[in-house]
Design a protein around this motif. Structure first.
Motif, PDB file in Angstrom:
ATOM      1  N   PHE A 177      -6.967   4.366   9.157  1.00 46.78           N
ATOM      2  CA  PHE A 177      -5.841   3.669   9.798  1.00 46.78           C
ATOM      3  C   PHE A 177      -5.857   3.914  11.308  1.00 46.78           C
ATOM      4  O   PHE A 177      -5.783   2.982  12.107  1.00 46.78           O
ATOM      5  CB  PHE A 177      -4.518   4.138   9.165  1.00 46.78           C
ATOM      6  CG  PHE A 177      -4.369   3.700   7.729  1.00 46.78           C
ATOM      7  CD1 PHE A 177      -3.570   2.620   7.413  1.00 46.78           C
ATOM      8  CD2 PHE A 177      -5.038   4.344   6.701  1.00 46.78           C
ATOM      9  CE1 PHE A 177      -3.428   2.194   6.097  1.00 46.78           C
ATOM     10  CE2 PHE A 177      -4.912   3.922   5.386  1.00 46.78           C
ATOM     11  CZ  PHE A 177      -4.106   2.844   5.081  1.00 46.78           C
ATOM     12  N   LYS A 233       0.967   4.208  12.596  1.00 47.78           N
ATOM     13  CA  LYS A 233       2.301   3.829  12.086  1.00 47.78           C
ATOM     14  C   LYS A 233       3.023   2.888  13.037  1.00 47.78           C
ATOM     15  O   LYS A 233       3.916   2.162  12.625  1.00 47.78           O
ATOM     16  CB  LYS A 233       3.147   5.090  11.853  1.00 47.78           C
ATOM     17  CG  LYS A 233       2.621   5.915  10.690  1.00 47.78           C
ATOM     18  CD  LYS A 233       3.207   7.305  10.660  1.00 47.78           C
ATOM     19  CE  LYS A 233       2.461   8.155   9.640  1.00 47.78           C
ATOM     20  NZ  LYS A 233       2.603   9.589   9.870  1.00 47.78           N
ATOM     21  N   TYR A 270      -0.562  -2.155   5.820  1.00 52.49           N
ATOM     22  CA  TYR A 270      -0.688  -0.821   5.224  1.00 52.49           C
ATOM     23  C   TYR A 270      -1.117  -0.940   3.765  1.00 52.49           C
ATOM     24  O   TYR A 270      -2.072  -0.294   3.323  1.00 52.49           O
ATOM     25  CB  TYR A 270       0.648  -0.060   5.319  1.00 52.49           C
ATOM     26  CG  TYR A 270       0.633   1.204   4.496  1.00 52.49           C
ATOM     27  CD1 TYR A 270      -0.023   2.341   4.950  1.00 52.49           C
ATOM     28  CD2 TYR A 270       1.228   1.231   3.234  1.00 52.49           C
ATOM     29  CE1 TYR A 270      -0.086   3.482   4.173  1.00 52.49           C
ATOM     30  CE2 TYR A 270       1.168   2.374   2.452  1.00 52.49           C
ATOM     31  CZ  TYR A 270       0.510   3.498   2.926  1.00 52.49           C
ATOM     32  OH  TYR A 270       0.445   4.627   2.143  1.00 52.49           O
TER      33      TYR A 270
END
Ligand SMILES: Nc1ncnc2c1ncn2[C@@H]1O[C@H](COP(=O)(O)OS(=O)(=O)O)[C@@H](OP(=O)(O)O)[C@H]1O
Length: 328
Positions: free
Chosen positions: A160, A297, A305
């Motif tokens: 990520f 985030k 996500y």
């Protein structure tokens, strides 16, 4: 838990489309289909050489082939990562250990002279180097020059944060990737499809995963390095061999010097990253950007996500890879 910790970006799934189909009479049925017409995200111009997607400028097939054909020797140390996973940090740590805390060499010297990026320089550079020869590569296991006594330091980073870092890199290095107009959403689509420089994140990681406990491989993660940089330095010194470990183990000042030199803020302040020459337009890129764990985030939507997590679970099924990043 991740939801309350990050800014949420809610958007429609861009890849499915609903439509009604008349079945006769009053009956209608709603179908959801994959809507390829929406896969119109901006793409990175790439071509595939030896199974590796590479940009159409700056990186050449000849240099890549030259790198792959290098004959590794027992004195070699390879720093191996997928792009944006902590290569540069590890390059400097290794160099600092071997050079006993010397002042940081410039970014250019590091990448073309001291720990050359083999796919950019080609194998000829090795002839000008003295042992231990240090190299940076982003190659999968089967293409990395192999010698049973050479050393390999592999750094993995959570996919990520890697995706966010890779997006910024790809967007900013205009004369290499031609993606300056691309958005994060465009890049995400490229990343999850493996349509980025060096291909799919998980294919790369999976190629090295079975070798993580080989005696000549040191496998670590960016997150481990961030949570305990001193451990990272001492583990690397031990791995490099007794000569280095003996010098470091009772010398707290040397360890502190290496930690200070390779600290993110110090490297950000001291090192400039210029890419290529584009006429007079030499690009200065903010290479040392955030250096954080968890920045994703602020960039991922809930949908993104879920999709990347699902992709990760599918690709790594039957392995412990997801346990590397338990809080994802
Ligand atoms: N010393 C130090 N400490 C912590 N983090 C560091 C350090 N040096 C580089 N970085 C961060 O690593 C990211 C770049 O990764 P790579 O060096 O692998 O990039 S490359 O593939 O070689 O272009 C990139 O991450 P992001 O900031 O998230 O983009 C760099 O900022």
């Amino acid at each position: 838990m991740y939801k309350c910790m990050r800014k949420r970006r809610s958007r429609q799934n861009t890849n499915t489309k609903s439509f009604d189909l008349k079945m006769g009479g009053k009956n209608t049925k709603t179908f959801k289909i994959q809507d390829d017409s929406k896969n119109t995200h901006k793409k990175i111009p790439l071509h595939t050489v030896e199974g590796i997607p590479i940009p159409t400028s700056f990186f050449t097939p000849e240099k890549l082939q030259s790198a792959i054909s290098y004959k590794a020797t027992p004195e070699d140390v390879f720093i191996v990562t997928y792009p944006k996973c902590g290569t540069t940090w590890m390059q400097y740590i290794v160099w600092e250990i071997i050079n006993e805390g010397a002042p940081l060499p410039s970014f250019d010297d590091m990448n073309v002279k001291y720990v050359p990026f083999l796919e950019l320089t080609g194998r000829e550079i090795a002839e000008t180097m003295k042992p231990p020869k240090l190299f940076k590569v982003h190659l999968p296991y089967h293409l990395t020059p192999h010698h049973p006594e050479a050393k390999y330091i592999f750094v993995a980073r959570n996919p990520f944060d890697c995706c966010v870092s890779f997006y910024n890199h790809t967007k900013k290095i205009k004369n290499c990737y031609h993606f300056e107009d691309g958005t994060f959403d465009d890049f995400f689509e490229c990343f999850i499809r493996g349509e980025v420089h060096y291909g799919d994140f998980f294919d790369h990681l999976l190629s090295w995963w079975p070798h993580r406990q080989d005696p000549n491989v040191l496998f670590t993660t960016y997150e481990e390095m961030k949570s305990n940089p001193e451990n990272a330095v001492t583990n690397v010194a031990k791995f490099l061999g007794n000569d280095y470990w003996e010098k470091l183990k009772d010398d707290k000042d040397l360890v502190d010097k290496i930690l200070e030199n390779t600290d993110f803020n110090n490297m950000k302040e001291k090192l400039q990253y210029n890419i290529g020459q584009d006429g007079d337009n030499d690009q200065k890129v903010e290479f040392f950007r955030k250096g954080q764990v968890g920045e994703w985030k602020e960039n991922f939507s809930d949908e993104q996500y879920r999709r990347l997590k699902k992709h990760m679970m599918q690709k790594t099924e039957g392995t412990d890879i997801p346990k590397l990043w338990k809080d994802l």
